[in-house]
Design a protein around this motif. Structure first.
Motif, PDB file in Angstrom:
ATOM      1  N   ILE A 194      15.718  61.134  32.855  1.00 58.74           N
ATOM      2  CA  ILE A 194      15.703  62.174  32.256  1.00 58.74           C
ATOM      3  C   ILE A 194      15.032  63.752  33.140  1.00 58.74           C
ATOM      4  O   ILE A 194      14.228  63.235  33.917  1.00 58.74           O
ATOM      5  N   HIS A 195      16.217  64.358  32.858  1.00 55.10           N
ATOM      6  CA  HIS A 195      16.111  65.448  34.257  1.00 55.10           C
ATOM      7  C   HIS A 195      16.164  67.083  33.084  1.00 55.10           C
ATOM      8  O   HIS A 195      16.894  67.455  32.645  1.00 55.10           O
ATOM      9  N   PHE A 196      14.712  67.399  33.120  1.00 51.14           N
ATOM     10  CA  PHE A 196      14.497  68.507  32.927  1.00 51.14           C
ATOM     11  C   PHE A 196      15.358  70.307  33.769  1.00 51.14           C
ATOM     12  O   PHE A 196      14.219  69.870  34.682  1.00 51.14           O
ATOM     13  N   ASP A 197      15.949  70.707  33.949  1.00 53.73           N
ATOM     14  CA  ASP A 197      15.947  72.242  34.727  1.00 53.73           C
ATOM     15  C   ASP A 197      17.544  72.943  33.983  1.00 53.73           C
ATOM     16  O   ASP A 197      18.024  72.747  33.150  1.00 53.73           O
ATOM     17  N   ALA A 198      17.337  73.622  35.242  1.00 53.95           N
ATOM     18  CA  ALA A 198      18.299  74.781  34.319  1.00 53.95           C
ATOM     19  C   ALA A 198      19.877  74.429  35.620  1.00 53.95           C
ATOM     20  O   ALA A 198      20.308  74.627  34.660  1.00 53.95           O
TER      21      ALA A 198
END
Length: 380
Positions: A194-198
């Motif tokens: 799960i990759h939270f990023d802009a």
């Protein structure tokens, strides 16, 4: 004049000395224990016990805080090597004794043995060496026996059927995820991320003059895919970066990611985003990777590649709470570069999000808070 026999002198002296030591010194007698205030004492995450765990194998833990001060694979503004220090500094108002939060309705520090294992001493001149050092350090701690205060969670996921510690890593630029996934793969096999990023961080690995020069904070997921470290059930959240063209999204899907855009929060809402993430990763081993630039730069300016129109900290923390109960095997928070901060707001936010990660490690389901609502008629 009478004299004591020489044989009795040590006994008399010991009795006198014992009597003297029983008397408290002035500070202790008047004020008690020398405690650390929120803004004093040695720097560790949330005033946790600090141990150089790579040197000391005798200290057991269920969850380790580990710094990876690496930032020599950034594409824009460097400075994330100071991220571990900044996040620890931002956590000074946090403490295990005051860890109960109304949002979670629990204190994660009471459910596991959590310690600060310090920083990996990473070589700042040779990236290939640095990546190997990070993998070796992570593997060293990952294979330690757990303390056992936390309930068993990882044994059912591990190839060896053994419970393993979880590590919360403080970055560092996002490249640190590649050696972490290499280490986790040895224990759990392919991992859902799960990759939270802009930014998508799945740029093709071609180009560059050497193989190592192609490994950076925008390509590490592609390398992880090529090495078979991830499942094809990973997902991005908060994406809003510009690209060279739509073919990069096709490549992103090939790497194994689904995509939640930052704007989706307006159209779908928080509950639907949470539902989509949970359905995507299912019951697989999950690694949570969080780039601080997920948050709008108005709230988190201290990062290397800021992008406007991000999520707020409140929206993001609500999404995180909705992910409780997934099979988390590790997490990180990265790309905090304190040189660009203002009044430590990014560092304080990052420390608060890191505390949410600790809670995700030790809870089985999202909190069910009872909200008492009063109407205007009640007030009148």
């Amino acid at each position: 004049m009478r004299y004591l026999p020489l044989a009795l002198l040590p006994v008399v002296y010991a009795q006198q000395h014992a009597f003297e030591t029983k008397q408290p010194e002035p500070w202790t007698a008047k004020y008690g224990t020398q405690i650390d205030l929120s803004y004093t004492g040695p720097l560790s995450y949330s005033h946790l016990p600090y141990t150089r765990c790579l040197d000391d194998s005798s200290t057991t833990f269920d969850i380790a805080i580990l710094g990876m001060p690496f930032d020599t694979a950034t594409s824009y503004r460097p400075g994330a090597r100071f991220g571990p220090y900044a996040i620890r500094s931002g956590s000074r108002r946090q403490s295990p004794g005051g860890g109960y939060t109304l949002d979670w309705m629990m204190n994660p520090y009471t459910r596991a043995e959590v310690i600060d294992c310090g920083d990996v001493p990473i070589n700042p001149y040779d990236n290939a060496l640095a990546v190997d050092q990070m993998e070796t350090a992570y593997t060293t701690l990952l294979t330690r026996p757990v303390n056992g205060r936390a309930s068993a969670r990882t044994a059912k996921l591990a190839r060896d059927g053994v419970e393993h510690p979880r590590i919360l890593t403080l970055g560092g630029d996002h490249t640190i995820v590649l050696p972490i996934l290499r280490s986790l793969h040895q224990i759990y096999g392919p991992i859902s991320v799960i990759h939270f990023d802009a930014h998508i961080d799945t740029w093709p690995s071609s180009g560059g003059f050497t193989r190592q020069s192609r490994v950076n904070h925008g390509t590490y997921f592609t390398f992880a895919f090529e090495e078979g470290l991830m499942s094809n059930t990973s997902i991005h959240a908060g994406i809003r970066n510009k690209l060279e063209g739509p073919e990069l999204i096709e490549h992103d899907e090939e790497v194994g990611f689904d995509l939640i855009m930052a704007d989706d929060i307006d159209d779908l809402g928080i509950d639907e985003i949470v539902k989509h993430i949970r359905q995507r990763v299912g019951n697989s081993p999950v690694y949570l990777s969080f780039d601080i630039d997920t948050i709008d730069p108005g709230q988190a300016p201290a990062t290397g590649t800021p992008e406007p129109a991000g999520w707020t900290s409140r929206e993001t923390k609500r999404i995180l709470r909705g992910l409780a109960g997934l099979n988390f095997v590790g997490a990180d928070i990265v790309e905090v570069a304190p040189a660009y901060d203002n009044a430590d707001i990014t560092a304080i936010l990052a420390a608060g999000i890191a505390d949410d990660f600790l809670t995700l490690f030790v809870t089985d389901e999202p909190p069910k808070r009872q909200v008492k609502r009063r109407t205007l008629a009640d007030e009148l």
